[in-house]
Design an enzyme around this catalytic site. Sequence first.
Site, PDB file in Angstrom:
ATOM      1  N   SER A 100       0.805  -1.233   0.000  1.00 54.62           N
ATOM      2  CA  SER A 100       0.000   0.000   0.000  1.00 54.62           C
ATOM      3  C   SER A 100       0.840   1.287   0.000  1.00 54.62           C
ATOM      4  CB  SER A 100      -0.996  -0.023   1.153  1.00 54.62           C
ATOM      5  OG  SER A 100      -0.363  -0.352   2.375  1.00 54.62           O
ATOM      6  N   ASP A 143       4.252   2.173  16.757  1.00 54.27           N
ATOM      7  CA  ASP A 143       2.954   1.521  16.859  1.00 54.27           C
ATOM      8  C   ASP A 143       1.895   2.375  16.140  1.00 54.27           C
ATOM      9  OD1 ASP A 143       0.893  -0.226  18.232  1.00 54.27           O
ATOM     10  OD2 ASP A 143       0.388   1.730  19.065  1.00 54.27           O
ATOM     11  N   ASP A 164      -4.783  -1.146   8.251  1.00 53.38           N
ATOM     12  CA  ASP A 164      -4.693  -2.511   7.698  1.00 53.38           C
ATOM     13  C   ASP A 164      -3.900  -3.431   8.631  1.00 53.38           C
ATOM     14  OD1 ASP A 164      -4.648  -4.665   5.943  1.00 53.38           O
ATOM     15  OD2 ASP A 164      -2.987  -3.863   4.746  1.00 53.38           O
TER      16      ASP A 164
HETATM   17  C1  LIG Z   1      -1.445  -6.653   6.529  1.00 55.28           C
HETATM   18  S1  LIG Z   1       0.166  -6.074   6.773  1.00 55.28           S
HETATM   19  C2  LIG Z   1       0.197  -4.545   5.956  1.00 55.28           C
HETATM   20  C3  LIG Z   1       0.126  -4.592   4.463  1.00 55.28           C
HETATM   21  C4  LIG Z   1       0.151  -3.268   3.779  1.00 55.28           C
HETATM   22  N1  LIG Z   1      -0.792  -2.328   4.374  1.00 55.28           N
HETATM   23  C5  LIG Z   1      -0.160  -3.432   2.318  1.00 55.28           C
HETATM   24  O1  LIG Z   1      -1.336  -3.373   1.938  1.00 55.28           O
HETATM   25  O2  LIG Z   1       0.771  -3.607   1.542  1.00 55.28           O
HETATM   26  C6  LIG Z   1       0.139  -5.571   8.447  1.00 55.28           C
HETATM   27  C7  LIG Z   1       1.427  -4.944   8.932  1.00 55.28           C
HETATM   28  O3  LIG Z   1       1.188  -4.350  10.207  1.00 55.28           O
HETATM   29  C8  LIG Z   1       2.372  -4.473  10.996  1.00 55.28           C
HETATM   30  N2  LIG Z   1       1.948  -4.268  12.383  1.00 55.28           N
HETATM   31  C9  LIG Z   1       1.387  -5.150  13.236  1.00 55.28           C
HETATM   32  N3  LIG Z   1       1.034  -4.550  14.386  1.00 55.28           N
HETATM   33  C10 LIG Z   1       1.370  -3.236  14.255  1.00 55.28           C
HETATM   34  C11 LIG Z   1       1.214  -2.079  15.079  1.00 55.28           C
HETATM   35  N4  LIG Z   1       0.650  -2.154  16.288  1.00 55.28           N
HETATM   36  N5  LIG Z   1       1.654  -0.913  14.612  1.00 55.28           N
HETATM   37  C12 LIG Z   1       2.224  -0.809  13.383  1.00 55.28           C
HETATM   38  N6  LIG Z   1       2.392  -1.853  12.548  1.00 55.28           N
HETATM   39  C13 LIG Z   1       1.962  -3.055  12.973  1.00 55.28           C
HETATM   40  C14 LIG Z   1       2.895  -5.841  10.643  1.00 55.28           C
HETATM   41  O4  LIG Z   1       4.280  -5.926  10.914  1.00 55.28           O
HETATM   42  C15 LIG Z   1       2.568  -5.918   9.137  1.00 55.28           C
HETATM   43  O5  LIG Z   1       3.662  -5.512   8.365  1.00 55.28           O
END
Ligand SMILES: C[S@@+](CC[C@H](N)C(=O)[O-])C[C@H]1O[C@@H](n2cnc3c(N)ncnc32)[C@H](O)[C@@H]1O
Length: 283
Positions: A100, A143, A164
């Site tokens: 994204s 975060d 996401d």
């Molecule tokens: C579904 S993936 C994201 C995919 C991306 N949005 C895309 O569409 O290409 C979710 C991401 O959130 C990260 N993540 C998990 N918990 C998080 C948090 N509390 N804050 C920020 N990032 C987080 C994970 O490491 C992962 O890379």
Amino acid sequence: MLSYRHSYHAGNHADVLKHLVQVAILDYLLQKDKPLCYHDSHAGAGLYSLGSEQAQKTAEYQQGIGRLWQYQAKSAALASYLNLINSLNPDNNLAFYPGSPKIAAMLLRPQDTIQATELHPSDFPILQSQFARRRYSRIEHLDAWAGFKAMLPPLVKRGLVLIDPPYELKTEYSDVVAGLAEAYRRFPQATYAIWYPVIERPAIEAFINAIVATGIKNQLRIEFCPQPDKAGFGMSGSGMLVINSPYTLAASMREALAELAPMLAGSDHQGSNLWQVSQLVGE
Ligand SMILES: C[S@@+](CC[C@H](N)C(=O)[O-])C[C@H]1O[C@@H](n2cnc3c(N)ncnc32)[C@H](O)[C@@H]1O
């Protein structure tokens, strides 16, 4: 705790839906000259090699973008999304899939801002390196929910916030509801797009009811399930909840999904109820 890596899932049917909606919203916002801000709360690594060990291990992209990328779409929204994927893969070989934040970087103009938060210690530096030379960008190893407090509202008062999470923890559903309320309070002019998985139907309906109960107006639900609902099966599909949706989005997504859904449907799907686009809360 951070076991999720998007490289295993890049380009699957859920990414196709999410990024189709993302591109349609950004295309709409880019019609105005005024600068915009794109904020990505769970940004991932930004760019994925489909030849990587992770992508090859699950081969999920083969049931998603792999079925579509060379298709000549009639719907303008689907064509715009597929053009973007094709521009990354000019050699007639589907080698890369954009995450994204990369999609935002490919579409936005130099005067637009890109903000992103990502917590994973391996994915964050990969993401950050792609934005090192971009002027209006702020990529934080933070975060998501702390990022809303630290980075919203942006200076520019129009844009898109993509939410996401991986939903690996049950608490992430209530985190999204609280995080959305906080972000919206700070930046009510933005469009919000929240991705959700369809795993257990009653649980997802409860989640959607909780978003509706925030009282935030103008909520649109866009959902695509290539598999029929089946408890214990895993993820049958996914959806996007869009807040402050462009007025053109519902119609353009109906057109795109009518064309796209049959191409990605699983063989055991009856063919009806593959997708829905419904206004949950009016303006
Ligand atoms: C579904 S993936 C994201 C995919 C991306 N949005 C895309 O569409 O290409 C979710 C991401 O959130 C990260 N993540 C998990 N918990 C998080 C948090 N509390 N804050 C920020 N990032 C987080 C994970 O490491 C992962 O890379």
